[in-house]
Write a protein that holds these residues in place. Structure first.
Motif, mmCIF file in Angstrom:
data_model
loop_
_atom_site.group_PDB
_atom_site.id
_atom_site.type_symbol
_atom_site.label_atom_id
_atom_site.label_comp_id
_atom_site.label_asym_id
_atom_site.label_seq_id
_atom_site.Cartn_x
_atom_site.Cartn_y
_atom_site.Cartn_z
ATOM 1 N N ILE A 88 72.381 11.634 8.424
ATOM 2 C CA ILE A 88 73.202 12.663 7.786
ATOM 3 C C ILE A 88 72.421 13.232 6.611
ATOM 4 N N SER A 89 72.439 14.536 6.491
ATOM 5 C CA SER A 89 71.714 15.186 5.406
ATOM 6 C C SER A 89 72.493 16.417 4.952
ATOM 7 N N GLN A 90 72.063 17.000 3.857
ATOM 8 C CA GLN A 90 72.807 18.140 3.322
ATOM 9 C C GLN A 90 71.872 19.206 2.802
ATOM 10 N N ASP A 91 72.320 20.431 2.886
ATOM 11 C CA ASP A 91 71.626 21.562 2.282
ATOM 12 C C ASP A 91 72.639 22.224 1.367
ATOM 13 N N ASN A 92 72.549 21.889 0.081
ATOM 14 C CA ASN A 92 73.556 22.370 -0.852
ATOM 15 C C ASN A 92 73.524 23.892 -1.011
ATOM 16 N N SER A 93 72.371 24.499 -0.813
ATOM 17 C CA SER A 93 72.277 25.951 -0.936
ATOM 18 C C SER A 93 73.082 26.660 0.149
ATOM 19 N N LYS A 94 73.324 25.951 1.249
ATOM 20 C CA LYS A 94 74.074 26.525 2.367
ATOM 21 C C LYS A 94 75.449 25.901 2.522
ATOM 22 N N SER B 255 68.297 14.375 21.936
ATOM 23 C CA SER B 255 68.726 14.573 20.548
ATOM 24 C C SER B 255 69.608 15.812 20.435
ATOM 25 N N LEU B 256 70.475 15.776 19.448
ATOM 26 C CA LEU B 256 71.293 16.927 19.082
ATOM 27 C C LEU B 256 71.441 16.956 17.571
ATOM 28 N N ARG B 257 71.636 18.141 17.023
ATOM 29 C CA ARG B 257 71.936 18.248 15.607
ATOM 30 C C ARG B 257 73.261 18.988 15.435
ATOM 31 N N LEU B 258 74.171 18.356 14.755
ATOM 32 C CA LEU B 258 75.449 18.970 14.427
ATOM 33 C C LEU B 258 75.403 19.515 13.007
ATOM 34 N N SER B 259 76.098 20.617 12.808
ATOM 35 C CA SER B 259 76.181 21.215 11.477
ATOM 36 C C SER B 259 77.631 21.317 11.049
ATOM 37 N N CYS B 260 77.848 21.163 9.750
ATOM 38 C CA CYS B 260 79.192 21.286 9.201
ATOM 39 C C CYS B 260 79.123 22.140 7.952
ATOM 40 N N SER B 261 79.797 23.256 8.001
ATOM 41 C CA SER B 261 79.871 24.134 6.839
ATOM 42 C C SER B 261 81.139 23.806 6.063
ATOM 43 N N SER C 116 83.085 24.722 2.445
ATOM 44 C CA SER C 116 83.115 25.525 1.231
ATOM 45 C C SER C 116 83.360 24.636 0.026
ATOM 46 N N ASP C 117 82.598 24.882 -1.032
ATOM 47 C CA ASP C 117 82.774 24.177 -2.287
ATOM 48 C C ASP C 117 82.803 22.666 -2.123
ATOM 49 N N SER C 118 81.716 22.098 -1.624
ATOM 50 C CA SER C 118 81.668 20.663 -1.357
ATOM 51 C C SER C 118 81.044 19.865 -2.489
ATOM 52 N N ARG C 119 80.838 20.485 -3.634
ATOM 53 C CA ARG C 119 80.040 19.867 -4.687
ATOM 54 C C ARG C 119 80.545 18.514 -5.157
ATOM 55 N N GLN C 120 81.847 18.319 -5.182
ATOM 56 C CA GLN C 120 82.397 17.069 -5.692
ATOM 57 C C GLN C 120 83.032 16.235 -4.583
ATOM 58 N N MET C 121 82.615 16.466 -3.379
ATOM 59 C CA MET C 121 83.324 15.888 -2.266
ATOM 60 C C MET C 121 82.480 14.915 -1.452
ATOM 61 N N CYS C 122 83.198 14.109 -0.700
ATOM 62 C CA CYS C 122 82.585 13.348 0.375
ATOM 63 C C CYS C 122 82.661 14.220 1.631
ATOM 64 N N VAL C 123 81.625 14.186 2.418
ATOM 65 C CA VAL C 123 81.626 14.861 3.715
ATOM 66 C C VAL C 123 81.175 13.846 4.749
ATOM 67 N N GLY C 124 81.895 13.784 5.839
ATOM 68 C CA GLY C 124 81.577 12.772 6.831
ATOM 69 C C GLY C 124 81.719 13.279 8.245
ATOM 70 N N TRP C 125 81.167 12.514 9.145
ATOM 71 C CA TRP C 125 81.287 12.775 10.575
ATOM 72 C C TRP C 125 82.034 11.622 11.218
ATOM 73 N N PHE C 126 82.980 11.982 12.064
ATOM 74 C CA PHE C 126 83.757 11.016 12.810
ATOM 75 C C PHE C 126 83.695 11.410 14.273
ATOM 76 N N ARG C 127 83.955 10.472 15.142
ATOM 77 C CA ARG C 127 83.987 10.815 16.554
ATOM 78 C C ARG C 127 85.168 10.160 17.227
ATOM 79 N N GLU C 128 85.653 10.846 18.214
ATOM 80 C CA GLU C 128 86.785 10.350 18.981
ATOM 81 C C GLU C 128 86.326 10.152 20.412
#
Length: 127
Positions: free
Chosen positions: A68-74, A17-23, A25-37
């Protein structure tokens, strides 16, 4: 400006297992996704989430294994990857979008609508 910043890639044996993180800024109204190449296969969507509602989408190859999960405080979105296989090897990119999608919000198929990209992080799974 939105600059996704990934972290957490590395090398692991199959089944691990691995956990990736994505920071983001100001993602409140956005889509956030993970892609791979993956070499020879181009870039494809893995998982996405709409920050405001926490609605998620997964590509078929990762359903049941990735979360996929999110921590809005961070202002951080995570990709928990379990039961990894060598076929998951590739460069993983975090992306964000504030554009309008045609049919499905935060669609993994409409790659052109994702307008902010991170630098990518390598994931290597050995057999």
């Amino acid at each position: 400006q939105v600059h996704p910043v990934e972290s957490g890639g590395g090398s692991v044996q199959a089944g691990g297992s691995l956990r990736l993180s994505c920071s983001v800024s100001d993602s409140r109204q956005m889509c956030v996704g993970w892609f791979r190449e993956i070499p020879g296969k181009g870039r494809a969507g893995v998982a996405s989430t709409y920050i405001r509602s926490s609605t998620t989408h997964y590509a078929d190859p990762v359903k049941g294994r990735f979360t996929i999960s999110q921590d809005n405080s961070k202002n951080t979105v995570y990709l928990e990857m379990n039961n990894l296989t060598p076929e998951d090897t590739g460069t993983y990119y975090c992306a964000a979008s504030d554009r309008t999608f045609s049919y499905v919000w935060c669609s993994l198929e409409e790659i052109d609508q994702w307008n902010y990209w991170g630098q990518g992080t390598q994931v290597t799974v050995s057999s």
